[in-house]
Design an enzyme around this catalytic site. Structure first.
Site, PDB file in Angstrom:
ATOM      1  N   LYS A 114       0.860  -1.018   0.174  1.00 30.87           N
ATOM      2  CA  LYS A 114      -0.180  -0.225   0.078  1.00 30.87           C
ATOM      3  C   LYS A 114       0.909   1.267   0.011  1.00 30.87           C
ATOM      4  CE  LYS A 114      -3.495   2.348   2.597  1.00 30.87           C
ATOM      5  NZ  LYS A 114      -4.296   2.072   3.863  1.00 30.87           N
ATOM      6  N   SER A 150      -8.752   2.946   3.198  1.00 31.85           N
ATOM      7  CA  SER A 150      -8.085   3.490   2.283  1.00 31.85           C
ATOM      8  C   SER A 150      -7.056   2.379   1.585  1.00 31.85           C
ATOM      9  CB  SER A 150      -7.241   4.403   2.817  1.00 31.85           C
ATOM     10  OG  SER A 150      -6.163   3.908   3.754  1.00 31.85           O
ATOM     11  N   SER A 157      -9.194   0.797   7.349  1.00 32.86           N
ATOM     12  CA  SER A 157      -8.716   0.786   5.901  1.00 32.86           C
ATOM     13  C   SER A 157      -8.296  -0.360   5.375  1.00 32.86           C
ATOM     14  CB  SER A 157      -7.508   2.024   5.969  1.00 32.86           C
ATOM     15  OG  SER A 157      -8.170   3.149   6.051  1.00 32.86           O
TER      16      SER A 157
END
Length: 526
Positions: free
Chosen positions: A124, A200, A224
């Site tokens: 990520k 996210s 997230s």
């Protein structure tokens, strides 16, 4: 196409989900009501993880075993992953940077003989560095920043023999529960490309759900990992506070809220990756208790007869979609059939205190992050440096004082104590509730260029998850249900601090009882 007003912000290096009217100071009162009869799960109109025959596919551990046995090679697996990314990513927009040539060179030179040797992974692109790759955190303000070192989690993945292929799409500085930044564009859900992946860790979720890679790294500052896992039909575990190091990002104020781990297709892969990255780094401000044995050993172990507390609806002022409540009912029925005691519980939430705490903690770090960047650039903030929604969050953070931040950190500690009361004598072993109170939205429903819409819509998507970021307990989302469109619906389990072992035992038992698809319909597994 394949089948109360409040803002909080995450730091560039921490991740978040964020704007939450989140109830975080919680006291749970068990109500002794054994669940025996529940409504059936809705019958979807297309494939979904519960009623379809699960896709027969290898998870990361099976892939590593085949590489070790010589049934395939790390080089063959790498080229398959690269080909899939090149074929699928133009549609899904999961990736923001790649390092294919470097990965090939690492495989050719010989990988460490770790338990996941040869397994490809993507990282990520938020608060986690891969040396030589951009570290923009989804923001135009940081678009030219390049990482010069690997984060601790990346170092540990590589030490386990994994092959890092690149970094994945995120919303700007993790400020949304959808992945639609102006810098990188929207990430599309493999289950239906008109829909959000969540955020996210949306790019990581899309990469795994489409079969680009078998596992992906994620971070969780308010849901997230768990929110994208719920929207994309994956397993998403947020570990206990301090379980996984955040170096080289100290995230001094947000570290009580942000956690590193992964999105996977199976429970055992989640356990194996946690074994690979967990453990105190010297100098860390937090450290979770050392487990008595590897987390992987917990998957398949008998959890015993557990007391499971059930919340059918979200806390706070948000309505809960019937499909999300039905996921809880369906799982309660499964658990009762497995011999567990399932009890309804009530969650008493102090919404105002929770809103204030999360907003002050994350807002302070956002201000520090942006101030440091502007100082390095030697200029003031321009209108097009950050998205309109991020600007609203920043402006809100400017109203917080130092005493506000101190009180917020005290609230985080008190919240951990209060939530821990749930797991004390006379309480429950595990809490069960929806991962989300809403089903997966279409893209642009959460639009970072429309602060007014974000203000009214964003909070609902993290109300069920953020309280456990504040309190520090581990929580996992499992893809145990679907809505009437056939899109995945997540079910969340929470245990006491340091009890990932218990979550993994129970999750493994549920996975065996109700297997789910490991990739979205129309995509190839491993």
């Amino acid at each position: 196409m394949r089948p109360s007003r409040w803002t909080a912000a995450s730091p560039a290096g921490a991740d978040l989900v964020v704007v939450v009217v989140v109830a975080v100071v919680a006291v749970v009162v068990p109500v002794v009501t054994i669940i025996t009869v529940v409504p059936p799960i809705p019958t979807p109109t297309r494939g979904h993880p519960v009623t379809d025959t699960p896709t027969l596919t290898r998870d990361a551990l099976a892939l590593a075993a085949d590489i070790r046995a010589g049934a395939t090679s790390a080089a063959e697996v790498l080229e398959t992953a690269i080909a899939r990314i090149e074929r699928l990513d133009p549609e899904l927009n999961a990736m923001v940077s790649t390092r294919f040539d470097a990965a090939r060179a690492e495989v050719e030179a010989g990988l460490p003989d770790g338990p996941l040797r040869g397994v490809p992974i993507v990282i990520k692109a938020l608060g986690t560095d891969v040396a030589g790759l951009p570290a923009a955190d989804g923001s135009r303000l940081f678009a030219d920043v390049v990482a010069d070192v690997d984060s601790t989690v990346v170092q540990r993945y590589k030490a386990a023999g994994m092959v890092v292929l690149g970094t994945t799409n995120v919303p700007e500085m993790g400020k949304s529960t959808t992945t639609e930044s102006l810098l990188h564009g929207p990430c599309r859900n493999p289950w239906d490309t008109a829909h959000s992946t969540g955020g996210s860790s949306g790019g990581s979720a899309a990469a795994v759900a489409s079969g680009m890679v078998p596992v992906a790294h994620g971070t969780d500052g308010g849901g997230s990992i768990r929110i994208p896992a719920a929207m994309c039909g994956l397993v998403g575990l947020k570990p206990s506070r301090g379980r996984v190091p955040t170096w080289p990002h100290p995230d001094a104020l947000s570290s009580p809220l942000s956690y590193h781990h992964a999105l996977t297709t199976t429970v055992r892969d989640s356990a194996a990756l946690l074994d690979a990255v967990a453990g105190h780094r010297p100098g860390d401000a937090y450290g979770a208790p050392t487990p008595p044995r590897p987390f992987l050993d917990e998957v398949g172990a008998d959890p015993g007869r557990l007391r499971v507390g059930m919340l059918r609806v979200a806390p706070g002022p948000f309505p809960t979609d019937p499909a999300c409540s039905a996921a809880v009912d369906h799982t309660a029925e499964l658990l009762a059939g497995l011999g567990h005691d399932v009890r309804e519980v009530e969650l008493d939430v102090d919404v105002l205190e929770g809103m204030s705490a999360v907003g002050a903690i994350m807002g302070a770090q956002l201000r520090a992050t942006i101030d440091a960047r502007l100082a390095a650039l030697g200029r003031d903030l321009d209108d097009d440096d950050i998205e309109p929604w991020t600007r609203v969050i920043l402006d809100n953070a400017m109203t917080h004082s130092a005493p506000d931040v101190a009180r917020a950190l005290q609230t985080a500690t008190r919240t951990g104590w209060r939530v821990a009361e749930l797991f004390g004598p006379g309480g429950v072993d595990v809490l069960m509730l929806p991962t989300l109170p809403s089903t997966t939205p279409e893209l642009s429903y959460l639009d970072p260029t429309d602060p007014e819409a974000m203000w009214t819509r964003s909070s609902a998507f993290s109300v069920c998850t953020s309280m456990f970021n504040l309190s520090g307990q581990p929580a996992i989302s499992l893809p145990l249900a679907a809505d009437d469109r056939g899109l995945p619906v997540g079910l969340q389990l929470v245990a006491d601090y340091g009890r990932e072992d218990l979550l993994l035992r129970l999750s493994g038992q549920l996975e065996a009882a109700a297997p789910w698809a490991t990739v979205a319909p129309g995509y190839d597994g491993w």
